[in-house]
Design an enzyme around this catalytic site. Structure first.
Site, PDB file in Angstrom:
ATOM      1  N   CYS A  90      -3.355  -0.886 -12.824  1.00 39.50           N
ATOM      2  CA  CYS A  90      -2.686  -0.131 -11.761  1.00 39.50           C
ATOM      3  C   CYS A  90      -3.007  -0.630 -10.359  1.00 39.50           C
ATOM      4  CB  CYS A  90      -3.060   1.351 -11.859  1.00 39.50           C
ATOM      5  SG  CYS A  90      -2.634   2.140 -13.419  1.00 39.50           S
ATOM      6  N   HIS A 146      -3.459   4.993  -5.139  1.00 36.63           N
ATOM      7  CA  HIS A 146      -4.452   4.271  -5.950  1.00 36.63           C
ATOM      8  C   HIS A 146      -4.915   2.961  -5.330  1.00 36.63           C
ATOM      9  CE1 HIS A 146      -5.941   3.544 -10.353  1.00 36.63           C
ATOM     10  NE2 HIS A 146      -6.868   4.096  -9.559  1.00 36.63           N
TER      11      HIS A 146
END
Length: 572
Positions: free
Chosen positions: A76, A132
């Protein structure tokens, strides 16, 4: 005289109307990036699977370009950093693992990001959903990095309904991770995350000032798992559509995918209703392969490819993706051009007429002419993974794929996620009609998309392991990447079954030398792998937020001390 005044007034009104009309239409295209989290390559039905049908995503793909060889980093955080910088993670320090909530690091502030370039070019910039890329300092958060607005969360995942994030193996309180810009946001607590983000996307589009072009990243939580106490979450009415799937986890996953597909339809519909779709570029893809098994596993399928998320194999790095725009000269085809997430910054900037600095050191290249013109595939060299801390790398020169080392001691190096044919969706018998009746197809209204054309495009985009007279279990073809590097010819062996290192050792040496050149130019990882207790949501009113200037109280006497002064990375 009265007639002249009336004529003058009429002319003024006409000029005002013309000016207002001109002000409502930006000449630059709107850029809409729909970023899916942890979806398997085999979990969109345009790649041939009949178990979970995705009619809206498929309609977008069939009317645009199916990106049949679209590559991404395998995790990610590196994947998102790559999209926004146009650089390999080894050139931003983001190559090692993901951003953990209580670790004090993030995407370096020295990096200028895609939304900054687009905002400087006059775009309104919006991030909806997942970030993130670090939040331990406020200046690392989205609205400090080029986004005018952010509605969503900072960490890798949250609960789909109460929007809390609970860290694995940490005795922290479960904190809410949801924001509107920098403000803590609780008003949408209880709303399913996919629905919340879709509603926000529709609101942004409906209220958008069309005198400015829109740059919007719709970064979904779906289909990543939620917190470990209840990782698989989907609306019951969506799950109920998949009674043909026997495995309960996979059935819930199908409901998550179905909710996501519905979101795509609603987002495209909103663009159309606002009169913005005819001047938009819509890019949709998954940030990495699905984690079929193991940590945060969602039962997604990357089959027939080898491996999964956080692996060096095709199953971890080949992403389901498509791009649609009326600005594309050629549409309605399957592209076998190798393209990577590093390419989207220069490609979208070129398509939008956004000038990037001449001295900007990018790894990506402008692929718009190739995609728009359906040109012959260009030769590419791509670094897929280089993590010298975990000890594995993956590299590709044209069709030659090099793998050295692996993750999780090689436990996920096999072919995972093969789906039982007896669990096909009953509606799959009417697949083409299902696509033609989708919301996206109704909006686009392309008459050239017929049943026969859908079936042909789907066949072109379906991936299978070619048959070979040689048994890949023979010792000469065996790949044991924890012991020695391997390489494969993806043109003949896309499923990475026949290791050619023993047959062509000189070619292996050349590939190793090319990988070493990347290693020489790599910068060190910026990850700080030391937890900072000040991140605990208990110190922030039950929310996850920046903590670099936080002082916490120790002991019953109430004396205060600054943990920042004694953390190991601060001691010189």
């Amino acid at each position: 005289m009265g007639s002249l005044k009336l004529l003058g007034l009429l002319l003024s009104v006409i000029l005002c109307i013309l000016e207002c009309q001109g002000a409502t239409q930006s000449t630059k295209p709107n850029i809409i990036i729909i970023l899916i989290d942890d979806m398997g390559f085999n979990d969109v039905s345009f790649h041939g699977s009949n178990q979970i049908l995705t009619p809206n995503i498929d309609a977008l793909a069939y009317n645009g370009i199916i990106l049949n060889r679209h590559y991404v980093p395998n995790l990610c955080t590196p994947s998102r950093a790559t999209l926004l910088t146009g650089k390999y993670p080894i050139h931003t320090g983001m190559q090692h693992f993901v951003q953990i909530p209580d670790e004090p690091w993030g995407l370096p502030l020295s990096e200028r990001l895609m939304p900054q370039f687009f905002r400087d070019a006059g775009y309104a910039t919006e991030l909806i959903g997942k970030w993130h890329l670090g939040f331990w300092r406020q200046d690392l958060t989205p609205t400090m990095r080029g986004f005018d607005h952010h509605y969503g969360y900072y960490n890798g995942y949250i609960d789909y309904y109460d929007h809390t994030h609970h860290m694995l193996d940490k005795n922290y309180s479960s904190g809410v991770d949801f924001r509107r810009d920098l403000k803590r946001w609780h008003l949408d607590n209880g709303t399913y995350a996919t629905e919340a983000f879709t509603n926000e996307a529709r609101r942004v589009i409906e209220q958008h000032d069309r005198s400015r072009p829109l740059f919007m990243v719709l970064s979904h939580l779906a289909v990543h798992t939620g917190n470990e106490d209840q990782p698989m979450q989907a609306p019951p009415e969506e799950v109920a559509k998949f009674s043909h799937i026997s495995d309960a986890k996979r059935r819930t996953y199908a409901g998550m995918v179905s909710s996501l597909d519905k979101s795509v339809g609603q987002t495209v519909r909103a663009l159309s209703d606002r009169g913005m779709l005819n001047n938009s570029i819509v890019l949709l893809y998954s940030d990495n392969g699905a984690p079929t098994v193991g940590i945060h596993s969602n039962s997604g399928s990357n089959y027939p490819y080898r491996g999964q998320k956080e692996s060096p194999w095709e199953g971890g790095i080949r992403s389901a993706g498509a791009i649609w725009s009326p600005l594309l000269e050629q549409r309605g085809y399957v592209s076998n051009q190798v393209i990577h997430a590093i390419d989207w910054l220069p490609t979208l900037a070129a398509a939008a007429g956004v000038q990037l600095p001449a001295n900007l050191p990018l790894d990506g290249v402008n692929m718009w002419p190739s995609l728009s013109g359906n040109l012959e595939p260009q030769s590419r060299r791509l670094l897929h993974v280089m993590d010298d801390i975990f000890g594995y790398s993956s590299y590709m020169r044209d069709n030659l794929k090099y793998v050295n080392g692996s993750s999780f001691e090689g436990r996920y190096d096999n072919w995972l996620g093969d789906l039982p044919t007896e669990e096909d969706d009953p509606l799959s018998a009417y697949y083409a009609q299902h696509v033609l009746s989708s919301e996206v197809q109704q909006v686009l209204g392309t008459r050239s998309l017929t049943n026969d054309r859908i079936e042909q495009l789907r066949a072109d985009a379906t991936h299978r392991c070619p048959s070979n007279e040689q048994n890949f279990t023979q010792s000469i073809y065996l790949c044991q990447p924890l012991e020695a590097p391997c390489f494969f010819n993806l043109a003949k062996d896309p499923c990475e079954r026949y290791n050619l290192a023993n047959l062509y050792p000189l070619q292996l040496q050349l590939l190793e030398q090319e990988v070493q050149q990347f290693r020489i130019n790599a910068i060190d990882s910026v990850r700080v792998n030391t937890p900072d207790l000040r991140a605990n949501p208990a110190f922030h009113g039950g929310y996850w937020e920046w903590w670099n200037d936080t002082t916490i109280t120790a002991g019953s006497g109430g004396s205060k001390w600054n943990i920042f002064n004694w953390l190991p990375w601060k001691r010189q």
